[in-house]
Write a protein that holds these residues in place. Sequence first.
Motif, PDB file in Angstrom:
ATOM      1  N   GLN A 125       0.830  -1.203   0.000  1.00  5.43           N
ATOM      2  CA  GLN A 125       0.000   0.000   0.000  1.00  5.43           C
ATOM      3  C   GLN A 125       0.867   1.256   0.000  1.00  5.43           C
ATOM      4  O   GLN A 125       0.597   2.216  -0.722  1.00  5.43           O
ATOM      5  CB  GLN A 125      -0.888  -0.040   1.243  1.00  5.43           C
ATOM      6  CG  GLN A 125      -1.922   1.060   1.293  1.00  5.43           C
ATOM      7  CD  GLN A 125      -2.309   1.352   2.732  1.00  5.43           C
ATOM      8  OE1 GLN A 125      -2.464   0.422   3.532  1.00  5.43           O
ATOM      9  NE2 GLN A 125      -2.428   2.621   3.047  1.00  5.43           N
ATOM     10  N   ASN A 126       1.937   1.215   0.790  1.00  4.39           N
ATOM     11  CA  ASN A 126       2.842   2.360   0.824  1.00  4.39           C
ATOM     12  C   ASN A 126       3.541   2.574  -0.511  1.00  4.39           C
ATOM     13  O   ASN A 126       3.742   3.709  -0.949  1.00  4.39           O
ATOM     14  CB  ASN A 126       3.890   2.175   1.917  1.00  4.39           C
ATOM     15  CG  ASN A 126       3.342   2.541   3.273  1.00  4.39           C
ATOM     16  OD1 ASN A 126       2.400   3.324   3.375  1.00  4.39           O
ATOM     17  ND2 ASN A 126       3.905   1.947   4.310  1.00  4.39           N
ATOM     18  N   ALA A 157       2.418   1.810  -3.442  1.00  4.55           N
ATOM     19  CA  ALA A 157       1.459   2.360  -4.407  1.00  4.55           C
ATOM     20  C   ALA A 157       1.294   3.863  -4.203  1.00  4.55           C
ATOM     21  O   ALA A 157       1.312   4.651  -5.149  1.00  4.55           O
ATOM     22  CB  ALA A 157       0.112   1.658  -4.262  1.00  4.55           C
ATOM     23  N   GLN A 158       1.215   4.253  -2.925  1.00  6.45           N
ATOM     24  CA  GLN A 158       1.006   5.664  -2.611  1.00  6.45           C
ATOM     25  C   GLN A 158       2.220   6.502  -2.999  1.00  6.45           C
ATOM     26  O   GLN A 158       2.088   7.574  -3.597  1.00  6.45           O
ATOM     27  CB  GLN A 158       0.754   5.776  -1.111  1.00  6.45           C
ATOM     28  CG  GLN A 158       0.092   7.068  -0.714  1.00  6.45           C
ATOM     29  CD  GLN A 158      -0.108   7.109   0.800  1.00  6.45           C
ATOM     30  OE1 GLN A 158      -0.353   6.075   1.432  1.00  6.45           O
ATOM     31  NE2 GLN A 158       0.009   8.299   1.361  1.00  6.45           N
ATOM     32  N   MET A 159       3.415   5.987  -2.680  1.00  6.19           N
ATOM     33  CA  MET A 159       4.625   6.752  -2.995  1.00  6.19           C
ATOM     34  C   MET A 159       4.860   6.825  -4.494  1.00  6.19           C
ATOM     35  O   MET A 159       5.298   7.856  -5.006  1.00  6.19           O
ATOM     36  CB  MET A 159       5.832   6.131  -2.301  1.00  6.19           C
ATOM     37  CG  MET A 159       5.853   6.439  -0.828  1.00  6.19           C
ATOM     38  SD  MET A 159       7.416   5.955  -0.069  1.00  6.19           S
ATOM     39  CE  MET A 159       8.556   7.091  -0.824  1.00  6.19           C
ATOM     40  N   ASP A 200       2.619   6.940  -6.784  1.00 10.71           N
ATOM     41  CA  ASP A 200       1.703   7.973  -7.274  1.00 10.71           C
ATOM     42  C   ASP A 200       2.302   9.354  -7.091  1.00 10.71           C
ATOM     43  O   ASP A 200       2.285  10.187  -7.999  1.00 10.71           O
ATOM     44  CB  ASP A 200       0.387   7.915  -6.485  1.00 10.71           C
ATOM     45  CG  ASP A 200      -0.605   6.991  -7.161  1.00 10.71           C
ATOM     46  OD1 ASP A 200      -0.249   6.451  -8.234  1.00 10.71           O
ATOM     47  OD2 ASP A 200      -1.709   6.807  -6.612  1.00 10.71           O
ATOM     48  N   GLN A 201       2.838   9.582  -5.886  1.00 10.57           N
ATOM     49  CA  GLN A 201       3.412  10.896  -5.591  1.00 10.57           C
ATOM     50  C   GLN A 201       4.604  11.198  -6.478  1.00 10.57           C
ATOM     51  O   GLN A 201       4.730  12.301  -7.008  1.00 10.57           O
ATOM     52  CB  GLN A 201       3.855  10.947  -4.134  1.00 10.57           C
ATOM     53  CG  GLN A 201       2.891  11.710  -3.272  1.00 10.57           C
ATOM     54  CD  GLN A 201       3.361  11.803  -1.842  1.00 10.57           C
ATOM     55  OE1 GLN A 201       4.551  11.875  -1.563  1.00 10.57           O
ATOM     56  NE2 GLN A 201       2.414  11.802  -0.932  1.00 10.57           N
ATOM     57  N   ASP A 231       3.395  17.835   4.215  1.00 13.46           N
ATOM     58  CA  ASP A 231       3.002  16.712   3.375  1.00 13.46           C
ATOM     59  C   ASP A 231       3.250  17.063   1.913  1.00 13.46           C
ATOM     60  O   ASP A 231       2.685  18.034   1.408  1.00 13.46           O
ATOM     61  CB  ASP A 231       1.519  16.400   3.595  1.00 13.46           C
ATOM     62  CG  ASP A 231       1.079  15.162   2.820  1.00 13.46           C
ATOM     63  OD1 ASP A 231       1.911  14.624   2.041  1.00 13.46           O
ATOM     64  OD2 ASP A 231      -0.079  14.748   2.985  1.00 13.46           O
ATOM     65  N   GLN A 286       2.155  15.867  -0.670  1.00 11.08           N
ATOM     66  CA  GLN A 286       0.922  15.869  -1.451  1.00 11.08           C
ATOM     67  C   GLN A 286       0.228  17.230  -1.392  1.00 11.08           C
ATOM     68  O   GLN A 286      -0.284  17.721  -2.400  1.00 11.08           O
ATOM     69  CB  GLN A 286      -0.015  14.766  -0.949  1.00 11.08           C
ATOM     70  CG  GLN A 286      -1.093  14.396  -1.964  1.00 11.08           C
ATOM     71  CD  GLN A 286      -0.490  13.980  -3.309  1.00 11.08           C
ATOM     72  OE1 GLN A 286       0.363  13.101  -3.371  1.00 11.08           O
ATOM     73  NE2 GLN A 286      -0.908  14.640  -4.380  1.00 11.08           N
TER      74      GLN A 286
END
Length: 785
Positions: A51-52, A54-56, A58-59, A559, A561
């Motif tokens: 999950q991490n 995938a999130q990173m 994206d960023q 953050d 994001q």
Amino acid sequence: VRNYTLGDVVARYRRAQGFNVLHPMGWDAFGLPAENAALERKVHPAAWTKQNIAQMADQLKSMGLSIDWSREVATCEPEYYRHEQKMFLDFYKKGLAYRKESVVNWDPVDNTVLANEQVIDGKGWRTGAPVERRKLNQWFLKITHYADDLLDALQTLDRWPEKVRIMQENWIGKSTGLRLRLDVSSGDKLEIFTTRPDTIFGASFAAMAPDHPLSQKLCKGKPGFDDFIRQCQAGGTSEAAIEQAEKIGFDTGQTVQHPFLKDVKLPLYVANFILMDYGTGAIYGVPAHDERDFQFAAKYKFPVKQVVKPDHDAPLPYTGDGEIVNSDFINSLSVADAKAAIIGKCEEAGIGEGVTQYRLRDWGISRQRYWGCPIPMIHCRKCGVVPVKESDLPVTLPPDVTFDKPGNPIAHHPTWKNTTCPTCGGAAERETDTFDTFFESSWYFARYCDAHNDKEAFARDKAKYWLPVDQYIGGVEHAVLHLLYSRFFTRALKDCGYLDIKEPFTGLFTQGMVTHETYQDAEGKWLYPYEAKTYKDGGKAVTTGPSVKMSKSKKNTVDPQDILDTYGADAARLFILSDSPPERDLEWTEAGVEGAWRFINRVHALVTEFVAGGNMESAKPDSAKNLRQVAHKTIVGVATDIEAFHMNKAVAKVRELFNAVYGFAANDNEARDAKREAIEILIRCMNPFIPHLAEEMWAALGHKTLLVDEKWPVADQSLLAEGTVTIGVQVNGKLRAQITLPRDADQKAAETAALAEAGVKNAIEGKTVKKVIVVPNRIVNVVAG
RNA sequence: GGCCCCGUGGCGGAACAGGUAGACGCACACGACUUAAAAUCGUGAGCCCGUAAGGGCGUCCCGGUUCAAUUCCGGGCGGGGCCACCA
């Protein structure tokens, strides 16, 4: 954000220069944080990690990094770690991996062993808990086999920061000296190590480590010895304790025969300040020329005999150079000559030899944790330790583990470790330890060359094409960890036939940290930056503290994001590259990001207006030629700065060009052509920093191609050489006037022009001109008196 | 304690190789636009004296080398990093 922006600038710039650039990304995904998160949140480490990732990802993608995502790797996948299991087996075959019982650093919070490199001031590098000493069976990699080469080859790394090279040099800690066998009155032999054989005639005692075998043998059962040992261990690891640790000793009652002086018998002590794992764990003590020996001698009343005479007054203990005295056959020699003489004599007599000693010790890689690569070994009651057959690789982690009790989940698994012995076929158990996660990061750069090879770690020819890494960027915190391990791994892989190189990274850049102001409320509670703002707006008291490294505990984080959502990737990238030189710390400020954002808007406005045919009429008409000169200079300047990692200066030059174009009124065709050229150069020079806007503006100017495929612009050399220069005129070193001359004007012309200036005339009034110094295109200095 | 690095405006920082110190930006001040503010645009600015022209001082401090020093050398003060009972 900072690290990857820097890398992306380099990647985009080199690509524009026509290089074939491999700019990859991967996830160093094993490790304790995932396991700790699993404990806290009841998620499986694999799920949490994925999950991490995938999130990173994206960023990073929204930052516009020019990464080849087709080569993405994650080290926690069997497709990756199976290859390092094979490497480990190859290391084992070569004798580069071995198992031994040893005293290790035990982190009581993470419940695992730590490598020496991971213990800082006696504390675990992650948990900060005081490290305990335990005796365990552990796997080691023989990094000491390459100690000399790892040290020598540092000299070839001329594109590494000197700081890092020095840190590695200190860590390897090479010293030369004498290993010497002495006779003990008990009939035993005691082997000692010293780097100062020249002071041997000043020896007045001998001492060995508490855990030296001879200490046990000579003192076991003696009254007070157990207490003494307990005292030594208590004093152990804490910083404060070491600071004040008193030197204490225990008299063995035995003496040691001085090798050159028949009637000198040195009392033999067990002492707390002698380390078992350096040298031989025993020394002879020379109080006059060693700080520690001096303290110890003061306490136990050993004689202090001076044998080195300095050429100036100096108090004892004296550790410097000088002339040898009171020392029999080496009297009047220098320290260096005396060292050689004593070593020679000992070798002749067969009682000792000159040796090289390293501080570096082998790398302990066993970790008693779940979220790591299983060590592919089997323990058989009959055959002992047996490697897993290569055909049985990978040894994969069992997915069904529980984290409800302390210790190693993999060892608690009911069935996983049960297997059969590859040699005898009998019942056997798998090794339940996993690799230190620095194992994965020690070779990942090679995997990028051939990321999806399922037969081998990487094809040798592909590695040969791409490696070594031309430019590596990271934090200095890895100086003696990852960067040293990778250098070792590359050598080991070369010796096992995987690679043709021995240095993994030819260019290294260590970037600074990103810092932020800290905020506290009236009660001293930490506040996030946005909370501080709300407090201030609401009239509540906020104390602003210094700008320090961003950390969760101080809540001074931003953050990424939010930044990307508010200002966009280009503004974030531009800000991060702007003010601070990349090797220094960068203070993150809202005002700074806004400044970058403002610039982006102004560039957009400039191009939009130009395309629409507007002139942005202003008071600064400049000749078309001058504008072209500024533009072409920028091409060269920005390139030079990027290559030297002076990104802040490169950005400044881009802004200077912008300022020149911005105020330029294009009211005829020549001027308009010059303006278009300058704008295009501006856009192309900005591309590595703010690629989104640059691409957009490129299209707005009517280009049908992509800017990302354009080559770096070529500067017109003739434009750079022409024109005029304005230089200063000094009288006796003080600036009195400025003159403008054609570039490369001859000295006579410069002198005449300088002396004609009113300011110069004033300053030399009543004086005689003795000399006029003309440095072409730089300065004129009139010497008068 | 050992080894190493660094001290430049209110702030981040420029200054090639000893050659006009303060580029570029942030913050600031003033002006334009606006009913007003924000945004935007323009102008200014190292410090001191002076309305100005101009002058003096100025790169942590003291000294040296040089026509010329932020830069080179010696000594001090201050800050930071790494290692540290490693014989």
